[in-house]
Design a protein around this motif. Structure first.
Motif, PDB file in Angstrom:
ATOM      1  N   ILE A  57      13.909  -2.441   2.500  1.00  0.00           N
ATOM      2  CA  ILE A  57      15.009  -1.279   2.294  1.00  0.00           C
ATOM      3  C   ILE A  57      14.533  -0.467   3.538  1.00  0.00           C
ATOM      4  O   ILE A  57      13.505  -0.124   4.044  1.00  0.00           O
ATOM      5  CB  ILE A  57      14.753  -0.448   1.280  1.00  0.00           C
ATOM      6  CG1 ILE A  57      15.061  -1.245  -0.142  1.00  0.00           C
ATOM      7  CG2 ILE A  57      15.726   0.710   1.420  1.00  0.00           C
ATOM      8  CD1 ILE A  57      14.697  -0.644  -1.538  1.00  0.00           C
ATOM      9  N   THR A  58      15.942  -0.219   4.397  1.00  0.00           N
ATOM     10  CA  THR A  58      15.615   0.708   5.399  1.00  0.00           C
ATOM     11  C   THR A  58      16.285   2.022   5.115  1.00  0.00           C
ATOM     12  O   THR A  58      17.429   2.164   4.664  1.00  0.00           O
ATOM     13  CB  THR A  58      16.171   0.168   6.736  1.00  0.00           C
ATOM     14  OG1 THR A  58      15.687  -1.315   7.037  1.00  0.00           O
ATOM     15  CG2 THR A  58      16.113   0.722   7.924  1.00  0.00           C
ATOM     16  N   LEU A  59      15.660   2.883   5.365  1.00  0.00           N
ATOM     17  CA  LEU A  59      15.958   4.487   5.237  1.00  0.00           C
ATOM     18  C   LEU A  59      16.037   5.142   6.740  1.00  0.00           C
ATOM     19  O   LEU A  59      15.380   5.110   7.448  1.00  0.00           O
ATOM     20  CB  LEU A  59      15.184   5.110   4.378  1.00  0.00           C
ATOM     21  CG  LEU A  59      14.823   4.475   2.839  1.00  0.00           C
ATOM     22  CD1 LEU A  59      14.047   5.283   2.171  1.00  0.00           C
ATOM     23  CD2 LEU A  59      16.237   4.476   2.064  1.00  0.00           C
ATOM     24  N   ASN A  60      17.180   6.195   6.739  1.00  0.00           N
ATOM     25  CA  ASN A  60      17.049   7.063   7.721  1.00  0.00           C
ATOM     26  C   ASN A  60      15.691   8.125   7.265  1.00  0.00           C
ATOM     27  O   ASN A  60      15.463   8.460   6.117  1.00  0.00           O
ATOM     28  CB  ASN A  60      18.199   7.850   7.951  1.00  0.00           C
ATOM     29  CG  ASN A  60      18.782   8.537   6.707  1.00  0.00           C
ATOM     30  OD1 ASN A  60      18.011   9.370   6.308  1.00  0.00           O
ATOM     31  ND2 ASN A  60      20.130   8.665   6.378  1.00  0.00           N
ATOM     32  N   PRO A  61      15.216   8.904   8.335  1.00  0.00           N
ATOM     33  CA  PRO A  61      14.272  10.007   8.073  1.00  0.00           C
ATOM     34  C   PRO A  61      14.345  10.839   6.975  1.00  0.00           C
ATOM     35  O   PRO A  61      13.605  11.352   6.470  1.00  0.00           O
ATOM     36  CB  PRO A  61      13.931  10.328   9.266  1.00  0.00           C
ATOM     37  CG  PRO A  61      14.526   9.444  10.351  1.00  0.00           C
ATOM     38  CD  PRO A  61      15.609   8.817   9.796  1.00  0.00           C
ATOM     39  N   ALA A  63      16.586  10.418   4.174  1.00  0.00           N
ATOM     40  CA  ALA A  63      16.373   9.893   2.921  1.00  0.00           C
ATOM     41  C   ALA A  63      14.884   9.498   2.541  1.00  0.00           C
ATOM     42  O   ALA A  63      14.734   9.625   1.407  1.00  0.00           O
ATOM     43  CB  ALA A  63      17.107   8.622   2.892  1.00  0.00           C
ATOM     44  N   ALA A  64      14.171   9.059   3.673  1.00  0.00           N
ATOM     45  CA  ALA A  64      12.957   8.761   3.561  1.00  0.00           C
ATOM     46  C   ALA A  64      11.988   9.996   3.074  1.00  0.00           C
ATOM     47  O   ALA A  64      11.083   9.958   2.093  1.00  0.00           O
ATOM     48  CB  ALA A  64      12.032   8.240   4.634  1.00  0.00           C
ATOM     49  N   LYS A  65      12.459  11.315   3.665  1.00  0.00           N
ATOM     50  CA  LYS A  65      11.549  12.381   3.394  1.00  0.00           C
ATOM     51  C   LYS A  65      11.894  13.031   1.805  1.00  0.00           C
ATOM     52  O   LYS A  65      11.254  13.162   1.006  1.00  0.00           O
ATOM     53  CB  LYS A  65      12.220  13.691   4.012  1.00  0.00           C
ATOM     54  CG  LYS A  65      11.593  14.992   3.956  1.00  0.00           C
ATOM     55  CD  LYS A  65      10.087  14.946   4.247  1.00  0.00           C
ATOM     56  CE  LYS A  65       9.510  16.434   4.316  1.00  0.00           C
ATOM     57  NZ  LYS A  65       8.131  16.394   4.339  1.00  0.00           N
ATOM     58  N   ARG A  66      13.058  12.767   1.215  1.00  0.00           N
ATOM     59  CA  ARG A  66      13.605  12.958  -0.057  1.00  0.00           C
ATOM     60  C   ARG A  66      12.665  11.736  -0.967  1.00  0.00           C
ATOM     61  O   ARG A  66      12.449  12.432  -1.905  1.00  0.00           O
ATOM     62  CB  ARG A  66      15.121  12.834  -0.178  1.00  0.00           C
ATOM     63  CG  ARG A  66      15.497  12.847  -1.544  1.00  0.00           C
ATOM     64  CD  ARG A  66      17.009  13.360  -1.854  1.00  0.00           C
ATOM     65  NE  ARG A  66      17.401  13.556  -3.034  1.00  0.00           N
ATOM     66  CZ  ARG A  66      17.219  14.258  -4.129  1.00  0.00           C
ATOM     67  NH1 ARG A  66      16.479  15.297  -3.777  1.00  0.00           N
ATOM     68  NH2 ARG A  66      17.662  14.063  -5.319  1.00  0.00           N
ATOM     69  N   LEU A  67      12.913  10.786  -0.720  1.00  0.00           N
ATOM     70  CA  LEU A  67      12.080   9.762  -1.390  1.00  0.00           C
ATOM     71  C   LEU A  67      10.482   9.964  -1.618  1.00  0.00           C
ATOM     72  O   LEU A  67      10.139   9.936  -2.668  1.00  0.00           O
ATOM     73  CB  LEU A  67      12.173   8.270  -0.658  1.00  0.00           C
ATOM     74  CG  LEU A  67      11.328   7.302  -1.365  1.00  0.00           C
ATOM     75  CD1 LEU A  67      11.783   6.833  -2.821  1.00  0.00           C
ATOM     76  CD2 LEU A  67      11.617   5.893  -0.851  1.00  0.00           C
ATOM     77  N   ALA A  68       9.967  10.558  -0.507  1.00  0.00           N
ATOM     78  CA  ALA A  68       8.613  11.024  -0.570  1.00  0.00           C
ATOM     79  C   ALA A  68       8.465  12.119  -1.584  1.00  0.00           C
ATOM     80  O   ALA A  68       7.421  11.984  -2.170  1.00  0.00           O
ATOM     81  CB  ALA A  68       8.085  11.350   0.910  1.00  0.00           C
TER      82      ALA A  68
END
Length: 383
Positions: A57-61, A63-68
């Motif tokens: 899965i590839t996320l923009n930064p 979306a990745a921050k929200r996931l974290a």
């Protein structure tokens, strides 16, 4: 990877649901890449098991921050409810092995002396030790002063096998056992020593575990792996080592839970103990919600020249605390007519520990029994 259909919202029917026990994250300035995978074969005895990548899965930064943030929040909730997680999920830790690992309220003079001797001898091995306690139940009877201390045999370390044999001699292993143990030692990957205080005697135990046999089984017969001897157990009276027995632990790799229950029904509970079969079935059902099928090990045990027949089901990989299994544990104690107050006195100090494996069947005197094994962190494999 499997696809599930969700009722009520057609937009969600295209979601793909996958199980993963391996995850890796990499990134660039523009993208964060998350890769998921699963271990191949049976990971019990591999320090670095093979991994099959299943999803990327590839996320923009952003979306990745929200996931974290969401993961951090949910993991804090998880640990608040079920207890903190270590970097690894195993029972092994560099500990000063001590008889104090058994509650002082349970220890007797014999446990202090004879169990303490074993622990003192093991200190000289200078290895990481997985310490595991157990409770063995018969009708109106419970044995509490029992432990296993195991470690990974450091192949190639100078003098390691000699040190292990010195422990065997120090606890007066019978000479014929010592010869057999020495012969099997080079093939073993894990060694365990144990102690058990019974009503009128105490018993020392030594086990060789042959985890490398898993490799051969899955290499040559991956689809239909054959049963094989996973452990050999040596047991003898601490005072009179002429009273002894050798147990062979036959592993049935990869068998479905339904097959386990069928074997239990046919071999152990065909005419009696149906309540114990129901309890075991419920335990397996609970474990299967948290572990993959191959992560549950089923073994059957036989000893020469006595009627003992038993089974052992290892569910350490399910990572279930005793507290999450409270109703099942209470049912076990009730079945064996152990008073509730005795159960709670034993349960409360250890309820946050990990349920390891369940052993049961018919003992040497023809009695039904169950043994509950548990550890501090929990793992199917020792250090």
């Amino acid at each position: 990877t499997t696809t599930k259909t969700l009722k009520g919202n057609p937009a969600l029917n295209k979601i793909r649901y996958s199980y993963a026990n391996v995850v890796n994250v990499t990134g660039t300035r523009e993208e964060i890449d998350i890769r998921f995978g699963k271990t191949l074969g049976n990971p019990y005895f591999h320090e670095q098991p093979q991994v099959q990548a299943t999803n990327r899965i590839t996320l923009n930064p952003f979306a990745a921050k929200r996931l974290a943030m969401l993961l951090d929040y949910n993991m804090k909730e998880y640990e608040a409810r079920y207890g903190p997680l270590g970097k690894r999920s195993d029972t092994s830790e560099k500990v000063d092995v001590s008889i104090d690992l058994l509650p002082s309220s349970l220890r007797t003079r014999r446990t202090e002396k004879e169990g303490g001797l074993l622990i003192d001898l093991m200190k000289h091995l200078d290895v990481e030790v997985g310490f595991e306690r157990s409770l063995k139940l018969f009708t109106n009877t419970i044995l509490t002063n029992r432990f296993l201390a195991g470690f990974r045999r450091n192949i190639g370390e100078p003098g390691m096998d000699d040190k292990i044999l010195e422990v065997c001699r120090g606890i007066n292993m019978p000479l014929d056992f010592l010869k057999s143990f020495k012969k099997g030692l080079p093939e073993s990957n894990i060694v365990l020593f144990g102690f058990e205080e019974q009503k009128e005697k105490c018993v020392y135990k030594a086990y060789l575990e042959f985890g490398n046999r898993f490799d051969n089984i899955f290499q040559y017969t991956p689809e239909t792996p054959n049963p094989f001897i996973l452990h050999t157990g040596y047991k003898w009276d601490t005072v009179d080592n002429n009273i002894n027995a050798i147990a062979q632990y036959k592993c049935f790799p990869g068998i479905p839970v339904k097959t386990m229950l069928k074997r239990l029904s046919n071999s152990f509970y065909s005419e009696r103990g149906r309540d114990l079969l129901d309890i075991t079935s419920d335990l397996l059902d609970r474990a299967m919600r948290s572990a993959e099928p191959y992560e549950i090990l089923y073994l059957e045990v036989e000893e020469e020249n006595n009627p003992r027949r038993s089974f052992d089901i290892n569910i350490y990989r399910a990572n279930l605390t005793l507290e999450t299994l409270y109703p099942l544990l209470l049912r076990i104690f009730t079945y064996f007519s152990i008073p509730p107050e005795v159960f709670h006195d034993l349960y409360e100090p250890v309820k946050d520990q990990i349920f390891g494996h369940l052993s049961g069947g018919i003992d040497r005197e023809g009695r039904d029994f169950l043994t509950i094994y548990f550890g501090v962190k929990g793992s199917s494999r020792l250090p």
